[in-house]
Scaffold this motif. Structure first.
Motif, PDB file in Angstrom:
ATOM      1  N   SER A 211      34.128  45.903  26.470  1.00 50.21           N
ATOM      2  CA  SER A 211      33.847  45.569  27.870  1.00 50.21           C
ATOM      3  C   SER A 211      35.118  45.485  28.711  1.00 50.21           C
ATOM      4  O   SER A 211      35.075  45.013  29.835  1.00 50.21           O
ATOM      5  CB  SER A 211      33.108  44.246  27.927  1.00 50.21           C
ATOM      6  N   LEU A 212      36.231  45.959  28.159  1.00 52.90           N
ATOM      7  CA  LEU A 212      37.485  45.894  28.915  1.00 52.90           C
ATOM      8  C   LEU A 212      37.420  46.797  30.138  1.00 52.90           C
ATOM      9  O   LEU A 212      36.742  47.824  30.118  1.00 52.90           O
ATOM     10  CB  LEU A 212      38.661  46.360  28.032  1.00 52.90           C
ATOM     11  N   PRO A 213      38.139  46.432  31.212  1.00 53.84           N
ATOM     12  CA  PRO A 213      38.173  47.335  32.361  1.00 53.84           C
ATOM     13  C   PRO A 213      38.808  48.675  32.009  1.00 53.84           C
ATOM     14  O   PRO A 213      39.630  48.755  31.095  1.00 53.84           O
ATOM     15  CB  PRO A 213      39.041  46.582  33.381  1.00 53.84           C
ATOM     16  N   ILE A 214      38.420  49.700  32.765  1.00 58.25           N
ATOM     17  CA  ILE A 214      38.995  51.039  32.582  1.00 58.25           C
ATOM     18  C   ILE A 214      39.711  51.404  33.871  1.00 58.25           C
ATOM     19  O   ILE A 214      39.103  51.412  34.950  1.00 58.25           O
ATOM     20  CB  ILE A 214      37.887  52.066  32.278  1.00 58.25           C
TER      21      ILE A 214
ATOM     22  N   VAL B 245      40.832  43.115  41.871  1.00 54.23           N
ATOM     23  CA  VAL B 245      39.620  43.872  41.498  1.00 54.23           C
ATOM     24  C   VAL B 245      39.408  43.943  39.980  1.00 54.23           C
ATOM     25  O   VAL B 245      38.351  44.385  39.531  1.00 54.23           O
ATOM     26  CB  VAL B 245      39.632  45.319  42.063  1.00 54.23           C
ATOM     27  N   THR B 246      40.399  43.547  39.205  1.00 48.90           N
ATOM     28  CA  THR B 246      40.282  43.708  37.750  1.00 48.90           C
ATOM     29  C   THR B 246      39.281  42.720  37.164  1.00 48.90           C
ATOM     30  O   THR B 246      39.378  41.516  37.386  1.00 48.90           O
ATOM     31  CB  THR B 246      41.680  43.547  37.099  1.00 48.90           C
ATOM     32  N   ALA B 247      38.298  43.272  36.447  1.00 52.96           N
ATOM     33  CA  ALA B 247      37.237  42.452  35.846  1.00 52.96           C
ATOM     34  C   ALA B 247      36.670  43.223  34.657  1.00 52.96           C
ATOM     35  O   ALA B 247      36.790  44.449  34.600  1.00 52.96           O
ATOM     36  CB  ALA B 247      36.136  42.191  36.873  1.00 52.96           C
ATOM     37  N   PRO B 248      36.030  42.512  33.708  1.00 56.37           N
ATOM     38  CA  PRO B 248      35.408  43.213  32.573  1.00 56.37           C
ATOM     39  C   PRO B 248      34.303  44.149  33.065  1.00 56.37           C
ATOM     40  O   PRO B 248      33.759  43.964  34.159  1.00 56.37           O
ATOM     41  CB  PRO B 248      34.809  42.086  31.725  1.00 56.37           C
ATOM     42  N   ARG B 249      33.970  45.135  32.251  1.00 60.19           N
ATOM     43  CA  ARG B 249      32.884  46.084  32.534  1.00 60.19           C
ATOM     44  C   ARG B 249      33.011  46.686  33.936  1.00 60.19           C
ATOM     45  O   ARG B 249      32.028  46.794  34.683  1.00 60.19           O
ATOM     46  CB  ARG B 249      31.505  45.404  32.358  1.00 60.19           C
TER      47      ARG B 249
END
Ligand code: ATP
Ligand code: SKM
Ligand code: MG
Length: 174
Positions: free
Chosen positions: A2-5, A68-72
């Motif tokens: 679920s890490l950010p891409i 803006v960085t967040a999981p998924r």
């Protein structure tokens, strides 16, 4: 997983276009640091640069990346995000970083057909084809060093999404 891409690469490589499609394929949220900056300041890139210079824009860009960085979440970054080492380190630590690479000729062709001048004010004052060559000469090694995966962005957006999904699944399997 679920890490950010994070999608990185030069103007016109397709971070926004491919990012939206990738987020749909994964069922992730989509966000874009340029759009976030535009909404949070109510100003275009050109306006911010005119008022605060590129230095001011770059400082705001770093804040946007963190905001803006967040999981998924698939995050389309501004083309110059890799210019600050702290941004590269942050992206590498927080998630998966994908470089959408394309030749300067293809990038110039895409930008000439859709310039979006308010969001893409000139970086060098040179004609677009020359500017893209200059930009890649200056930044290719930064994109390469920051990325976990490099993907050929000169294919159709659908193919680019497939290539990213393959890179991510291979990375997960290894
Ligand atoms: N794989 C592709 N094949 C053909 N055209 C593409 C592809 N990806 C993007 N484009 C086109 O290129 C232009 C720029 O794409 P996009 O805005 O997604 O790039 P970007 O990397 O987000 O640029 P910027 O850094 O300026 O935000 C758009 O007109 C888009 O339709
Ligand atoms: O390549 C760059 O330096 C830029 C790319 C765009 O995404 C915007 O972030 C801005 O126009 C600067
Ligand atoms: Mg974009």
């Amino acid at each position: 997983m679920s890490l950010p891409i994070f999608l990185i690469g030069a103007r016109g490589c397709g971070k926004t276009t491919v990012g939206e499609a990738l987020s749909q394929a994964l069922g992730y949220a989509f966000t874009d640091t340029d759009h976030h900056l535009q909404l949070s300041t109510q100003r275009s890139v050109a306006e911010i640069v005119a008022e605060e210079g590129w230095e001011g824009f770059r400082a705001r860009e770093t804040q946007s990346l963190r905001a803006v960085t967040a999981p998924r979440t698939v995050i389309a970054t501004g083309g110059g995000m890799v210019l600050a080492e702290e941004n590269c380190r942050f992206m590498q630590e927080q998630g998966q970083v994908i470089w959408l690479s394309a030749s300067p000729e293809i990038l110039a062709e895409r930008l000439e057909s859709e310039p979006e001048a308010a969001q893409r004010p000139t970086l060098t004052g040179r004609p677009i084809a020359d500017e893209m060559s200059d930009v890649l000469r200056e930044r290719a090694h930064l994109y390469q060093a920051a990325a976990h995966h490099q993907v050929d962005a000169m294919q159709s957006p659908e193919r680019v999404v497939e290539a990213i999904l393959l890179s991510l699944s291979l990375a997960r399997a290894s």
